[in-house]
Design a protein around this motif. Structure first.
Motif, PDB file in Angstrom:
ATOM      1  N   THR A 248       7.788 -16.739 -24.357  1.00  0.00           N
ATOM      2  CA  THR A 248       8.929 -17.261 -23.613  1.00  0.00           C
ATOM      3  C   THR A 248       8.836 -16.775 -22.179  1.00  0.00           C
ATOM      4  N   ILE A 249       8.998 -17.693 -21.243  1.00  0.00           N
ATOM      5  CA  ILE A 249       9.022 -17.378 -19.816  1.00  0.00           C
ATOM      6  C   ILE A 249      10.405 -17.795 -19.331  1.00  0.00           C
ATOM      7  N   ALA A 250      11.296 -16.828 -19.227  1.00  0.00           N
ATOM      8  CA  ALA A 250      12.705 -17.145 -18.990  1.00  0.00           C
ATOM      9  C   ALA A 250      13.415 -15.937 -18.404  1.00  0.00           C
ATOM     10  N   GLY A 251      14.725 -16.057 -18.224  1.00  0.00           N
ATOM     11  CA  GLY A 251      15.503 -14.991 -17.627  1.00  0.00           C
ATOM     12  C   GLY A 251      15.933 -13.932 -18.626  1.00  0.00           C
ATOM     13  N   PHE A 252      16.349 -12.782 -18.090  1.00  0.00           N
ATOM     14  CA  PHE A 252      16.854 -11.690 -18.926  1.00  0.00           C
ATOM     15  C   PHE A 252      18.373 -11.668 -18.868  1.00  0.00           C
ATOM     16  N   ASP A 253      18.993 -11.829 -20.019  1.00  0.00           N
ATOM     17  CA  ASP A 253      20.450 -11.797 -20.156  1.00  0.00           C
ATOM     18  C   ASP A 253      20.816 -10.514 -20.897  1.00  0.00           C
ATOM     19  N   PRO A 254      21.502  -9.569 -20.247  1.00  0.00           N
ATOM     20  CA  PRO A 254      21.789  -8.290 -20.901  1.00  0.00           C
ATOM     21  C   PRO A 254      22.696  -8.405 -22.127  1.00  0.00           C
ATOM     22  N   SER A 255      23.415  -9.513 -22.265  1.00  0.00           N
ATOM     23  CA  SER A 255      24.240  -9.690 -23.462  1.00  0.00           C
ATOM     24  C   SER A 255      23.397 -10.086 -24.669  1.00  0.00           C
ATOM     25  N   GLY A 256      22.170 -10.534 -24.428  1.00  0.00           N
ATOM     26  CA  GLY A 256      21.272 -10.910 -25.517  1.00  0.00           C
ATOM     27  C   GLY A 256      21.547 -12.277 -26.103  1.00  0.00           C
ATOM     28  N   GLY A 257      22.531 -12.974 -25.548  1.00  0.00           N
ATOM     29  CA  GLY A 257      22.867 -14.280 -26.108  1.00  0.00           C
ATOM     30  C   GLY A 257      21.949 -15.382 -25.656  1.00  0.00           C
ATOM     31  N   ALA A 258      21.371 -15.232 -24.469  1.00  0.00           N
ATOM     32  CA  ALA A 258      20.500 -16.263 -23.906  1.00  0.00           C
ATOM     33  C   ALA A 258      19.221 -15.623 -23.381  1.00  0.00           C
ATOM     34  N   GLY A 259      18.347 -16.467 -22.803  1.00  0.00           N
ATOM     35  CA  GLY A 259      17.139 -15.954 -22.173  1.00  0.00           C
ATOM     36  C   GLY A 259      16.136 -15.359 -23.140  1.00  0.00           C
ATOM     37  N   VAL A 260      15.302 -14.456 -22.609  1.00  0.00           N
ATOM     38  CA  VAL A 260      14.171 -13.956 -23.385  1.00  0.00           C
ATOM     39  C   VAL A 260      14.596 -13.173 -24.624  1.00  0.00           C
ATOM     40  N   LEU A 261      15.718 -12.464 -24.558  1.00  0.00           N
ATOM     41  CA  LEU A 261      16.158 -11.711 -25.738  1.00  0.00           C
ATOM     42  C   LEU A 261      16.515 -12.664 -26.880  1.00  0.00           C
ATOM     43  N   ALA A 262      17.255 -13.714 -26.570  1.00  0.00           N
ATOM     44  CA  ALA A 262      17.612 -14.695 -27.593  1.00  0.00           C
ATOM     45  C   ALA A 262      16.363 -15.404 -28.120  1.00  0.00           C
ATOM     46  N   ASP A 263      15.429 -15.700 -27.223  1.00  0.00           N
ATOM     47  CA  ASP A 263      14.207 -16.398 -27.631  1.00  0.00           C
ATOM     48  C   ASP A 263      13.379 -15.561 -28.601  1.00  0.00           C
ATOM     49  N   VAL A 264      13.199 -14.287 -28.271  1.00  0.00           N
ATOM     50  CA  VAL A 264      12.376 -13.426 -29.131  1.00  0.00           C
ATOM     51  C   VAL A 264      13.045 -13.201 -30.494  1.00  0.00           C
ATOM     52  N   LYS A 265      14.376 -13.108 -30.509  1.00  0.00           N
ATOM     53  CA  LYS A 265      15.086 -13.032 -31.795  1.00  0.00           C
ATOM     54  C   LYS A 265      14.796 -14.279 -32.630  1.00  0.00           C
ATOM     55  N   THR A 266      14.829 -15.427 -31.973  1.00  0.00           N
ATOM     56  CA  THR A 266      14.560 -16.697 -32.660  1.00  0.00           C
ATOM     57  C   THR A 266      13.119 -16.754 -33.156  1.00  0.00           C
ATOM     58  N   PHE A 267      12.183 -16.323 -32.325  1.00  0.00           N
ATOM     59  CA  PHE A 267      10.774 -16.304 -32.727  1.00  0.00           C
ATOM     60  C   PHE A 267      10.578 -15.456 -33.982  1.00  0.00           C
ATOM     61  N   GLU A 268      11.210 -14.297 -34.013  1.00  0.00           N
ATOM     62  CA  GLU A 268      11.049 -13.400 -35.156  1.00  0.00           C
ATOM     63  C   GLU A 268      11.567 -14.041 -36.438  1.00  0.00           C
ATOM     64  N   GLN A 269      12.686 -14.725 -36.346  1.00  0.00           N
ATOM     65  CA  GLN A 269      13.233 -15.406 -37.526  1.00  0.00           C
ATOM     66  C   GLN A 269      12.312 -16.529 -38.010  1.00  0.00           C
ATOM     67  N   HIS A 270      11.519 -17.078 -37.118  1.00  0.00           N
ATOM     68  CA  HIS A 270      10.588 -18.148 -37.487  1.00  0.00           C
ATOM     69  C   HIS A 270       9.203 -17.623 -37.863  1.00  0.00           C
ATOM     70  N   ARG A 271       9.063 -16.321 -37.886  1.00  0.00           N
ATOM     71  CA  ARG A 271       7.800 -15.685 -38.293  1.00  0.00           C
ATOM     72  C   ARG A 271       6.627 -16.058 -37.385  1.00  0.00           C
ATOM     73  N   VAL A 272       6.915 -16.046 -36.089  1.00  0.00           N
ATOM     74  CA  VAL A 272       5.840 -16.117 -35.096  1.00  0.00           C
ATOM     75  C   VAL A 272       5.919 -14.851 -34.261  1.00  0.00           C
ATOM     76  N   THR A 273       4.804 -14.485 -33.641  1.00  0.00           N
ATOM     77  CA  THR A 273       4.774 -13.288 -32.801  1.00  0.00           C
ATOM     78  C   THR A 273       5.172 -13.667 -31.387  1.00  0.00           C
ATOM     79  N   GLY A 274       6.313 -13.160 -30.934  1.00  0.00           N
ATOM     80  CA  GLY A 274       6.856 -13.563 -29.657  1.00  0.00           C
ATOM     81  C   GLY A 274       6.610 -12.562 -28.542  1.00  0.00           C
ATOM     82  N   PHE A 275       6.149 -13.067 -27.382  1.00  0.00           N
ATOM     83  CA  PHE A 275       6.011 -12.290 -26.164  1.00  0.00           C
ATOM     84  C   PHE A 275       6.969 -12.853 -25.120  1.00  0.00           C
TER      85      PHE A 275
END
Length: 251
Positions: free
Chosen positions: A10-37
């Motif tokens: 994911t190439i995106a912004g950092f949202d400290p609340s974790g609801g959007a951006g790279v934090l949300a993306d990596v959470k989603t990647f993990e749930q889909h069983r892919v390795t997220g950077f």
């Protein structure tokens, strides 16, 4: 380095609340069983309810990060989020394609925040088309698709026009006439994706989560229609996870 899971960036912004951006993306990647950077395009100060400010990451730093990851791993798919300009986005997309021509790219066209902070303005239609020709899918909502054309025409006509260059998923969350119904436009074809759930709660970053889920599904070798359809099921579960604006990725 090898893994049983495909690599996704994911190439995106950092949202400290974790609801959007790279934090949300990596959470989603993990749930889909892919390795997220993740590569950060901008540091924001925000919560799920308010957006205060952003400091954009220097483009050269982003490009160096892309080069390191792509030379170290075989990246199957990339999701791109907020960027400060089309020229910035073009450099990112072209760098990815130079390093890995087969990598699939999804651009979540977040042009402004829900609190009306504008990230990107579509000022040059020629540059936009050059970008679309290099990527696989864009995921605008109903309001964003109208901003992707300089002509005053309807969302369907714009989507059909842009689908000559890449696939277009028009999300229905902001369309009062057909709430929750998404339309996937591909060259010479389109699909209507109906919601399975209607009792959902608004969530901060839902567009980020949906595009990240699609990206993960593409990395898992699903075709585009299937990737969008299964991602829609995931986002509906996310929207149902609780009554607050910060959703749960695992219930």
């Amino acid at each position: 380095m090898s893994t049983n899971r495909p690599f996704v960036v994911t190439i995106a912004g950092f949202d400290p609340s974790g609801g959007a951006g790279v934090l949300a993306d990596v959470k989603t990647f993990e749930q889909h069983r892919v390795t997220g950077f993740a590569i950060n395009t901008g540091n924001t100060i925000q919560t799920e309810n308010e957006f205060f400010e952003i400091e954009w990451t220097d483009l050269t730093f982003v490009l160096r990060s892309i080069k390191v990851l792509f030379k170290s791993y075989t990246v199957q798919a990339v999701k791109i989020g907020i960027v400060p300009s089309l020229d910035y986005l073009k450099e990112i997309v072209f760098a990815i394609k130079r390093l890995s021509p087969k990598t699939k790219i999804v651009w979540d066209t977040v042009l402004k925040s829900t609190t009306e902070f504008r990230f990107t303005t579509i000022e040059n239609q020629t540059v936009l088309i050059e970008i679309l020709e290099k990527i696989d899918l864009i995921t605008p909502n109903y309001n964003e698709i109208l901003q992707l054309s300089s002509e005053e025409i309807n969302a369907r006509t714009i989507a059909i026009t842009l689908s000559k260059y890449c696939a277009v998923l028009v999300k229905g969350g902001h369309n009062s006439d057909e709430i929750g119904i998404d339309y996937l436009y591909m060259e010479n074809d389109f699909f209507r994706l109906l919601p399975k759930e209607t009792l959902v709660s608004e969530k901060h970053g839902s567009g980020c989560v949906l595009s990240a889920a699609i990206t993960a599904n593409l990395a898992l070798e699903q075709d585009l229609k299937t990737a969008c359809s299964t991602a829609k099921i995931y986002i509906e579960t996310f929207l149902q996870s609780n009554k607050t604006k910060l959703g749960y990725h695992h219930v």
